[in-house]
Structure formats: structure tokens, C-alpha cells
Design a protein around this motif. Structure first.
Motif, mmCIF file in Angstrom:
data_model
loop_
_atom_site.group_PDB
_atom_site.id
_atom_site.type_symbol
_atom_site.label_atom_id
_atom_site.label_comp_id
_atom_site.label_asym_id
_atom_site.label_seq_id
_atom_site.Cartn_x
_atom_site.Cartn_y
_atom_site.Cartn_z
ATOM 1 N N ILE A 1 0.857 -1.196 0.000
ATOM 2 C CA ILE A 1 0.000 0.000 0.000
ATOM 3 C C ILE A 1 0.886 1.236 0.000
ATOM 4 O O ILE A 1 1.837 1.343 0.780
ATOM 5 C CB ILE A 1 -0.937 0.026 1.223
ATOM 6 N N SER A 2 0.561 2.162 -0.882
ATOM 7 C CA SER A 2 1.272 3.438 -0.948
ATOM 8 C C SER A 2 0.270 4.567 -0.780
ATOM 9 O O SER A 2 -0.695 4.670 -1.533
ATOM 10 C CB SER A 2 2.001 3.571 -2.288
ATOM 11 N N LEU A 3 0.494 5.405 0.236
ATOM 12 C CA LEU A 3 -0.316 6.603 0.449
ATOM 13 C C LEU A 3 0.412 7.769 -0.193
ATOM 14 O O LEU A 3 1.564 8.070 0.145
ATOM 15 C CB LEU A 3 -0.514 6.858 1.946
ATOM 16 N N ASN A 4 -0.269 8.418 -1.131
ATOM 17 C CA ASN A 4 0.349 9.494 -1.916
ATOM 18 C C ASN A 4 -0.462 10.781 -1.781
ATOM 19 O O ASN A 4 -1.693 10.737 -1.671
ATOM 20 C CB ASN A 4 0.397 9.106 -3.393
ATOM 21 N N TYR A 5 0.235 11.912 -1.826
ATOM 22 C CA TYR A 5 -0.428 13.213 -1.850
ATOM 23 C C TYR A 5 -0.239 13.833 -3.231
ATOM 24 O O TYR A 5 0.797 13.654 -3.869
ATOM 25 C CB TYR A 5 0.124 14.126 -0.762
ATOM 26 N N HIS A 6 -1.250 14.575 -3.678
ATOM 27 C CA HIS A 6 -1.255 15.125 -5.035
ATOM 28 C C HIS A 6 -1.297 16.641 -4.985
ATOM 29 O O HIS A 6 -2.065 17.230 -4.220
ATOM 30 C CB HIS A 6 -2.477 14.609 -5.807
ATOM 31 N N PHE A 7 -0.452 17.235 -5.816
ATOM 32 C CA PHE A 7 -0.437 18.685 -5.933
ATOM 33 C C PHE A 7 -0.096 19.043 -7.364
ATOM 34 O O PHE A 7 0.999 18.727 -7.838
ATOM 35 C CB PHE A 7 0.598 19.295 -4.979
ATOM 36 N N ASP A 8 -1.043 19.673 -8.051
ATOM 37 C CA ASP A 8 -0.833 20.019 -9.443
ATOM 38 C C ASP A 8 -0.469 18.741 -10.201
ATOM 39 O O ASP A 8 -1.204 17.771 -10.178
ATOM 40 C CB ASP A 8 0.245 21.097 -9.568
#
Length: 382
Positions: A183-190
């Protein structure tokens, strides 16, 4: 990395822009600083060198910028044509070994992939975050360590559900059947994906699941035209091997020169930071980390099979089949067998569905792993 994780910037900044083209990445509502805020000193660390913070009132503040002795790691997608060519460029002669992680995993298990980005139910979210937490605890216990994010897990748990549904975060999952194994938790910006927290089921370690995760994340970035896969700071081997963009972080000290005492405090702060960075440059922090790892290595490991010696013997057929009882390795009682079974699958390229596990009744610490074309007897000894 609060910008990615929490979408927060210090009050003194109006916006964050890309350094190479000045395109605005993030901007807050325009408002003046409160009177008491004008007399604050702002120390901001870990600013990626590809980003530039822009002050609200540039004419009212002194802004000192310095580079830190911290390296950041990322993959720039503009330099990636496809995953195969990228593996060859990054791993050279070892690229086939990395790709084998994917082919071997998919050959031995019922592997499927899923991304939760923009939509997830509370039930699915709770299940996956619980699985990720368990993976982190188990993996770091094996190293006699603790993942620092576990200390703020409840905060992460409270915030991330809404972030996923707002497309500010995502969960990337590798499943074996219905069981999440990475499992990979990722944050998104642009057009940036920040891979913030990831872990895998250590029973599958032989398959290089971490490499499989990276292969699939790069493919996702290419497919959806993300520009940067950000892995953050921390000089780890897998980051050096995977990343084509290694950069420095900056820190800034911002203060109002008209204040009476703040300029003096700023000079003290800058001195402290320069000493800290000097010690990093001289690798003093590495000496500390090496000593900590040395003492950690001498302390007892929380290894689930540390007290057992495993003997393995390749066989064609068991001698006395009438003394053998079939067992379920997915049951809680026999979960200690999984890592050995999966190592057998990896070495023989047998599929889990075609593999049976038997307990040899006359020797309760001996087990038979039998696949379609191969068999192995294992015996646990104290």
C-alpha cells in the motif's frame, strides 16, 4: 513537506511557484498579516529547490535563503519514455532483475492493482489504512525500529479520507487476490505525486514488492501525465537507484527588519542553522546514525522465526503419504509458514493456487510444500 501533506504554507508567504518557470503551484487568499504576525520570525526548512516561496509583503521583510545538506529524490517524467527504457537507464545490467520482481510476483499469485483517487468508501478506507498500519508496524519491528509516521497515525487517519475523495491524496494497492500486500499513500499537488508512506507485507519480501510498487507508480504517472513522482528526503539506496532527479533542499529565515529584537534573534537562528549544516557536511549525523544502528543490531530482534532453525530438503514424493495431513497456510495457526512457502514459490515459479501444504503427522514440526512440478520438505528445529 506540509505543502503536499496538509496544503499549508507559513503565513508570511503568498504563494508557492515553480523555480524554473515561475508558474504558481499554490496560492492563498490575499490578506495582510496581522500586526502581531509582522513581528514574528519565520524559519522554514525542507523547501525543494524546484519550488520558490513568494512573500506577501516583499518590501517589508528580509529573506535569507540557504541550501541544506539534505538531498531530495524524485523522478522527472519528462525524461521517461516508458518503463522498460527507464529501468535500463537506471539499473543498467540489473534491469532484468528488477523487472523479474514483477513477472515472478504475477506468475506466483493472483495479482491485481487498484488506485483509490477521488472516490473511496469509509469501510474500504478503514480496512486499507488498518492494513497499512499493520504492515508498517510489522516491517519496522523486524528492523527493531518504528516508523515516525506511526506517532501521528490518528491525525493521518482523520484527514486522509476526505483528501482522497477531493483528489488531494490517493491509495495505490497491490492485491494478492483480495488481500492487500503493498500500500502506498500518496499526496497530489498540481502535476506532482508525493509518495509519502508506503509499506508491504514482509512475507512477500523475496518478490521485491517495493520494486513492483515503483514500476506501477511510474506507469501511472506516465499514463495520467503527472510530471514528478516525489519521494522526499532521506538518503536510501532504493531512492538513489530509482530516481533520475536528485536535488537539494533550501531553508529560509524571514523577518521584519523594523522590529527591535527580531533581527538579533534571526542572526542567532542563522548561526545555529549554519552550525547544524556544517555538522551534516562533515557527516557527524551519519556517525550518530551508524552508532545507533550498531547498538540496535546488538539488541534482540523481534523476528517471528528467530528462535527456529529451518531445514529444507527438495524431494519428489513424500515417503508415507498416509501420515500426512493437509493444512491451510492462510489460517492464523499456520501463518508462520507463509514466508517459507512464498520463498518456495519464488524459487520454483509455482503458482500459489497449485500448491498444497501438508503437516507430516509423525513429525509435527515438519511440513511438505508440494506444487505442480516441485516439492520441498521443511523442518523447524529449536
Amino acid at each position: 513537506m506540509n505543502l503536499f501533506e496538509k496544503r499549508e504554507i507559513p503565513d508570511v508567504y503568498q504563494k508557492i511557484a515553480y523555480a524554473d518557470n515561475s508558474k504558481t503551484l499554490y496560492e492563498v487568499d490575499a490578506k495582510d498579516l496581522l500586526e502581531e504576525e509582522k513581528h514574528h520570525m519565520y524559519t522554514v526548512a525542507l523547501i525543494p529547490e524546484y519550488l520558490n516561496p513568494v512573500l506577501k509583503k516583499e518590501d517589508q521583510y528580509i529573506q535569507k535563503t540557504y541550501y541544506q545538506n539534505n538531498l531530495g529524490y524524485a523522478i522527472r517524467m519528462k525524461d521517461v519514455i516508458n518503463i522498460d527504457s527507464y529501468l535500463k537507464s537506471q539499473f543498467k545490467s540489473n534491469h532484468k532483475v528488477v523487472k523479474r520482481s514483477l513477472t515472478r510476483l504475477e506468475s506466483c499469485f493472483n495479482i491485481n492493482y487498484k488506485v483509490f483517487f477521488g472516490s473511496i468508501t469509509k469501510e474500504e478506507y478503514a480496512f486499507l489504512m488498518s492494513a497499512l498500519q499493520e504492515m508498517l508496524v510489522r516491517r519496522f519491528a523486524q528492523r527493531n525500529d518504528e516508523h515516525k509516521k506511526l506517532r501521528e497515525w490518528n491525525i493521518i487517519l482523520d484527514n486522509t479520507f476526505d483528501q482522497i475523495n477531493r483528489k488531494e491524496a490517493s491509495l495505490f494497492i497491490i492485491y494478492d487476490g483480495k488481500k492487500p500486500i503493498d500500500i502506498s499513500l500518496n499526496y497530489h499537488f498540481d502535476k506532482i505525486i508525493f509518495s509519502a508512506i508506503s509499506s508491504y507485507d514482509i512475507d512477500y519480501h523475496k518478490f521485491g514488492v517495493g520494486h513492483v510498487e515503483m514500476i506501477k507508480l511510474v506507469e501511472w504517472c506516465l499514463k495520467d501525465q503527472f510530471e514528478l513522482l516525489e519521494l522526499g528526503y532521506g538518503d536510501l539506496e532504493y531512492k538513489r537507484r530509482w530516481c533520475n532527479y536528485i536535488y537539494q533542499f533550501k531553508y529560509q529565515v524571514v523577518y521584519n527588519e523594523q522590529s527591535l529584537i527580531i533581527p538579533l534573534l534571526a542572526k542567532i537562528e542563522l548561526y545555529k542553522l549554519s552550525v547544524k549544516e556544517f555538522l551534516k557536511e562533515k557527516k557527524v549525523n551519519l556517525v550518530y546514525n551508524n552508532l545507533r544502528e550498531k547498538f540496535s543490531a546488538n539488541s534482540p530482534k523481534r523476528n517471528e522465526t528467530a528462535e527456529l532453525t529451518i531445514e529444507k530438503r527438495t524431494i519428489t514424493e513424500p515417503d508415507n503419504t498416509e501420515y500426512i495431513a493437509k493444512i491451510d497456510p492462510d489460517s492464523e495457526k499456520y501463518k508462520f509458514l507463509r514466508i517459507v512457502i512464498y520463498e518456495f514459490l519464488y524459487s520454483t515459479v509455482e503458482h500459489k493456487d497449485n500448491t498444497s501444504i501438508f503437516m507430516i503427522s509423525e513429525s509435527p514440526k515438519s511440513f511438505l510444500i508440494r506444487g505442480k512440478n516441485n516439492a520441498q520438505q521443511i523442518t523447524y528445529r529449536n
